[in-house]
Write an enzyme that holds these catalytic residues in place. Structure first.
Site, PDB file in Angstrom:
ATOM      1  N   CYS A   1       0.802  -1.228   0.000  1.00 58.10           N
ATOM      2  CA  CYS A   1       0.000   0.000   0.000  1.00 58.10           C
ATOM      3  C   CYS A   1       0.832   1.273   0.000  1.00 58.10           C
ATOM      4  O   CYS A   1       0.282   2.372  -0.026  1.00 58.10           O
ATOM      5  CB  CYS A   1      -0.957  -0.014   1.196  1.00 58.10           C
ATOM      6  SG  CYS A   1      -1.987  -1.496   1.235  1.00 58.10           S
TER       7      CYS A   1
ATOM      8  N   HIS B   1      -2.298   8.421   6.065  1.00 58.35           N
ATOM      9  CA  HIS B   1      -2.536   7.121   5.432  1.00 58.35           C
ATOM     10  C   HIS B   1      -3.828   6.489   5.949  1.00 58.35           C
ATOM     11  O   HIS B   1      -4.503   5.778   5.204  1.00 58.35           O
ATOM     12  CB  HIS B   1      -1.358   6.184   5.709  1.00 58.35           C
ATOM     13  CG  HIS B   1      -1.540   4.799   5.166  1.00 58.35           C
ATOM     14  ND1 HIS B   1      -1.526   4.519   3.816  1.00 58.35           N
ATOM     15  CD2 HIS B   1      -1.767   3.608   5.798  1.00 58.35           C
ATOM     16  CE1 HIS B   1      -1.718   3.222   3.626  1.00 58.35           C
ATOM     17  NE2 HIS B   1      -1.869   2.649   4.811  1.00 58.35           N
TER      18      HIS B   1
ATOM     19  N   GLU C   1      -0.672   5.709  13.575  1.00 56.84           N
ATOM     20  CA  GLU C   1      -0.276   6.885  12.800  1.00 56.84           C
ATOM     21  C   GLU C   1      -0.527   8.171  13.583  1.00 56.84           C
ATOM     22  O   GLU C   1       0.303   9.090  13.563  1.00 56.84           O
ATOM     23  CB  GLU C   1      -1.020   6.922  11.466  1.00 56.84           C
ATOM     24  CG  GLU C   1      -0.582   8.083  10.583  1.00 56.84           C
ATOM     25  CD  GLU C   1      -1.230   8.095   9.217  1.00 56.84           C
ATOM     26  OE1 GLU C   1      -0.785   8.888   8.360  1.00 56.84           O
ATOM     27  OE2 GLU C   1      -2.185   7.323   8.994  1.00 56.84           O
TER      28      GLU C   1
ATOM     29  N   PHE D   1       1.837  -3.315   4.033  1.00 52.39           N
ATOM     30  CA  PHE D   1       2.136  -4.607   4.646  1.00 52.39           C
ATOM     31  C   PHE D   1       3.626  -4.902   4.497  1.00 52.39           C
ATOM     32  O   PHE D   1       4.259  -4.524   3.515  1.00 52.39           O
ATOM     33  CB  PHE D   1       1.336  -5.726   3.968  1.00 52.39           C
ATOM     34  CG  PHE D   1      -0.126  -5.774   4.354  1.00 52.39           C
ATOM     35  CD1 PHE D   1      -0.638  -4.942   5.329  1.00 52.39           C
ATOM     36  CD2 PHE D   1      -0.983  -6.674   3.749  1.00 52.39           C
ATOM     37  CE1 PHE D   1      -1.979  -4.996   5.681  1.00 52.39           C
ATOM     38  CE2 PHE D   1      -2.329  -6.739   4.099  1.00 52.39           C
ATOM     39  CZ  PHE D   1      -2.834  -5.903   5.058  1.00 52.39           C
TER      40      PHE D   1
END
Length: 469
Positions: free
Chosen positions: A216, A357, A368, A456
């Site tokens: 991602c 994100h 985050e 990932f």
């Protein structure tokens, strides 16, 4: 070889006093300052629409591109209807952010990009990239005809998964003992670097041809890598971004089994993607493509190009923690943001906006947020730093997410509008006081902005853009 026997294989004239004088043979490379990189063109295919203008307008107005899926969305047309129906019933997540298709304005035209005879080697993720790249190049007014210009123009386009739907269909043929019907274009359709390859071939670009695959974070890494290629003189112009077409039975089933997708909002799909909200329970799988034209500053000025922003910082890191879960303190994200800031030469207090994100997962969003508080400290908690995640509107575009969200960040600087976070009704307890994601789009002067992307495997990327005015 043991001892000094290997030296006997080297001509005596190359011994150079056992290499003590190597620098006289190979002097150090010339020390030249890194070249500055600007954004001169943008192109997008997203669940909010085909094209930058359509997508941006709907985004800042708070519209949503998530909808319920049906069995026909699973790309199982060659399968027995019973198998198709059973597969759909077994999926725990039945919402997705799907690119609108058709021939109307703001829709992706499949007949134009996918269904012509010469497009047999073009899978959907490649078609999305071609469409977005075409818009970006036209926006940049960069269609070189001279050979030297083509040689100084490269492509850096990645994807997270490629064409899983083609793999599913090929597997069906094998199970049915029908291998002879397998398309000779099967391999070229699934190779991730073919998006970059097709763009290069269409326009004759002979500079670097690159394809990052970092889950991602792919789109952001593709943009950052392209900027470095310009900085180091490998190219003057780079077509950079990410693409993904992951709305198919096998992709959705795989993420369902991983328990990564939302399952609580199947009956209310437009509420399903809710970054930073207490009610979040997984991401909404999405698709699309984002492409930007990056250019060396003086090259852009010389030809009178429109400049949206400058890419001032690119930070990367690894979590070294878990295959899918971040460290709750967000150490990898801290490193990526800190490195982007260091490269840019800016102080954290000079950043006005962060496009997070945040995918709408319980662990990821909190990690985050903690990382942002750690890096930006009082600047974040005072309310001076604006923050949002645009995934509430478009879902998670996987390998395309970083590029699409980087474009949103550039547009925020260009238009002076920070987009909202959709479906944020009860913010996570990590937020308090002035540290709070935007729930409405905010008109403001944005001189510097960050775009975060994490994938990932613990791979992290942060892009820092600044205004040039």
């Amino acid at each position: 070889m043991r001892g000094r026997k290997w030296l006997q294989l080297i001509p005596r004239r190359l011994h150079f006093h056992r290499f003590s004088s190597f620098t006289s043979f190979a002097p150090p490379p010339p020390a030249s300052p890194l070249r500055r990189v600007v954004v001169t063109g943008l192109g997008m295919v997203t669940p909010l629409g085909c094209g930058v203008e359509a997508t941006w307008k709907r985004l800042i107005e708070g519209e949503c591109g998530v909808r319920a899926i049906s069995p026909d969305d699973l790309k199982m047309n060659g399968f027995d209807p019973e198998v198709k129906s059973y597969t759909f019933d077994q999926l725990t997540s039945k919402v997705a952010a799907i690119v609108p298709c058709g021939s109307n304005s703001g829709e992706f035209d499949e007949q134009l990009w996918l269904n012509t005879k010469e497009h047999r080697s073009i899978a959907r993720f490649i078609g999305y990239a071609l469409c977005a790249a075409d818009e970006a190049l036209k926006d940049a007014n960069w269609m070189p005809t001279e050979q030297d210009e083509k040689e100084q123009t490269g492509v850096s386009l990645g994807a997270g998964t490629g064409s899983i739907s083609d793999i599913l269909e090929a597997s069906r043929m094998i199970c049915e003992k029908n291998v002879r019907r397998l398309s000779p274009f099967f391999i070229p359709r699934i190779l991730i670097n073919m998006a970059s390859g097709h763009v290069s071939m269409k326009y004759g670009f002979q500079g670097p041809n690159h394809a990052a695959v970092t889950a991602c974070a792919t789109g952001a890494h593709s943009v950052g890598d392209a900027a470095r290629m310009i900085q180091f003189g490998d190219a003057d112009v780079m077509v950079a971004g990410g693409t993904e077409a992951s709305i198919d039975a096998l992709s959705i089933a795989g993420f369902c089994r991983l328990r990564a997708l939302t399952t609580k909002y199947n009956s209310t799909p437009q509420e399903a993607s809710r970054p930073f909200d207490c009610g979040r329970d997984g991401f909404v799988i999405g698709e699309g493509s984002g492409v930007m034209v990056l250019e060396e500053l003086e090259h852009a000025r010389k030809r009178g190009a429109k400049i949206y922003a400058e890419l001032r910082g690119y930070g990367t890191s690894g979590d070294a923690h878990h295959i899918t879960q971040p460290n709750i303190g967000g150490r990898g994200a801290v490193l990526a943001m800190t490195r982007a800031l260091k490269q840019s030469g800016l102080h954290p207090s000079q950043v006005d906006y962060i496009n997070a994100h945040a995918t709408s997962t319980p662990l990821g969003d909190a990690a985050e947020a903690n990382a942002i508080k750690h890096v930006f400290s009082d600047h974040a908690t005072s309310g001076a730093l604006s923050l949002s995640s645009t995934k509430g509107a478009i879902g998670h575009l996987l390998g395309a997410a970083g590029a699409v969200e980087a474009i949103f960040t550039v547009l925020a600087i260009h238009h002076g509008i920070a987009p909202l976070t959709l479906n944020l009704s009860e913010p996570d307890p990590v937020f308090n006081g002035g540290f709070m994601p935007l729930t409405t789009s905010k008109e403001m002067a944005i001189k510097a902005a960050l775009s975060n992307s994490f994938g990932f495997g613990g791979t992290n990327s942060c892009l820092l853009f600044t205004s040039t005015t």
